[in-house]
Design an enzyme around this catalytic site. Structure first.
Site, short mmCIF file in Angstrom:
data_model
loop_
_atom_site.label_atom_id
_atom_site.label_comp_id
_atom_site.label_asym_id
_atom_site.label_seq_id
_atom_site.Cartn_x
_atom_site.Cartn_y
_atom_site.Cartn_z
N THR A 121 0.81 -1.26 0.06
CA THR A 121 -0.11 0.02 -0.07
C THR A 121 0.93 1.37 -0.07
OG1 THR A 121 -1.46 1.12 1.16
CG2 THR A 121 -0.28 -0.03 2.35
N TYR A 145 -1.94 0.64 9.99
CA TYR A 145 -2.33 -0.16 8.80
C TYR A 145 -1.09 -0.03 7.75
CZ TYR A 145 -3.66 -1.12 3.86
OH TYR A 145 -3.93 -1.33 2.56
#
Length: 333
Positions: A121, A145
């Protein structure tokens, strides 16, 4: 491409991005086995051409799946993906993303799987020092995250140096849209993706769309993101797999985006254009862990892989997402 005998195992293949990767792999002629514990995925989202096993990636039984299906490559999509939730519940993210992936990599090494593609990501960059972002720019996540994904990148780097496993880590920017043929789309209840939320509002599932922060240092004060069509992203995974097979001694990390960003308000304007209606906006405060602007420099992936975006138009991304939302309504989902 070098010879490839065996199946590709897709983890999280009953979820949003994973189900599109399954379609792209099958359409490209690969045999596929999907593993998913269906916590957020849907068994009906798995193409019937693929085999399906209901199992979590950290389960010891994954080794049996690898062995029985003669898995020679893994595409790993399973995990938790909501940035604000990672801030409030970091241990969930380190369990579901980092610890579970460690178990999966261990299973891959134990069973001699030579190729591994990881769903990473742009959140690993945190607040970027410049935009657009290149793969060599500093990685300093500002939420759990992003950190959980960065830790997995580090694991793959170290494991590939110690074992006969090459890998591709693809750092996604903002994934949106749906399969243009209507075979899959974003189906998660309570999804946090902006375009998904906006088309839900357009079809009456939501009363309004929250705009989280209007004081960012961007052209209109709202967050800017690089939106990539999910089917283009799925095609990038197939191209990445072919490269890993062709060059088994090489690993790589690439940004997956289009190299241009749209603000929250610009995206909502696009939804208004496509739907010929006005979506109600509700301005709220910034969310924890949200950077102001994330836009990819995608020159590396374009140069290295046999991949070219085909669906980069924002209004087209919105149209595909809207068509899927309407299909979900017809299906009673």
């Amino acid at each position: 491409m070098a010879a490839f005998d065996g199946k590709v195992m897709v983890t999280g293949g009953a979820g949003y991005i994973g189900s599109h990767a399954v379609l792209a792999l099958l359409d490209a002629g690969f045999d596929v086995v999907v593993i998913d514990n269906l916590v957020t995925g849907f068994d009906w989202a798995v193409d019937p051409r693929a085999s399906f096993v209901n199992i979590a990636v950290e389960d010891a039984g994954v080794r049996n799946v690898i062995r029985e299906h003669e898995v020679r490559a893994i595409m790993h999509f399973a995990g938790s993906v909501v940035v604000p939730e990672s801030v409030s519940n970091p241990l969930k993210y380190y369990r579901n993303n980092t610890a579970a992936t460690r178990s999966l990599i261990e299973s891959a090494v134990a069973e001699g799987v030579p190729h591994f593609i990881f769903s990473s990501t742009a959140a690993t960059y945190g607040n970027p020092t410049k935009v657009p972002i290149t793969e060599s720019d500093p990685q300093a996540p500002i939420n759990p995250y992003g950190m959980s994904k960065l830790m997995t990148e580090a694991m793959l780097h170290d494991v590939s140096a110690a074992h006969p496993l090459n890998y591709g880590a693809l750092r996604y920017f903002n994934v949106a849209g749906a399969d243009p043929e209507g075979r899959s789309g974003q189906s998660t209840v309570g999804a946090t993706h902006l375009i998904k939320i906006a088309v839900e509002a357009a079809t009456g599932k939501r009363a309004a769309v929250g705009v989280f922060g209007t004081d960012f240092p961007t052209r209109d004060g709202t967050g800017v993101r690089d939106y990539i069509h999910v089917s283009d992203l799925a095609d990038a995974h197939v191209a990445a797999l072919k490269q890993l097979i062709a060059a088994p001694a090489e690993s790589f990390t690439f940004n997956c985006g289009y190299g241009r960003g749209f603000s929250v308000l610009e995206v909502l304007d696009a939804v208004d254009r496509v739907t010929n209606m006005t979506i109600e906006r509700r301005v709220e405060g910034r969310r924890a862990g949200d950077p102001a602007e994330l836009v990819a420099d995608n020159s590396a992936i374009l140069a290295a892989l046999d991949w070219q975006p085909k669906r980069a138009e924002l209004d087209g991304i919105v149209r595909d997402a809207l068509a899927w939302e309407r299909k979900l309504a017809e299906m009673g989902k």
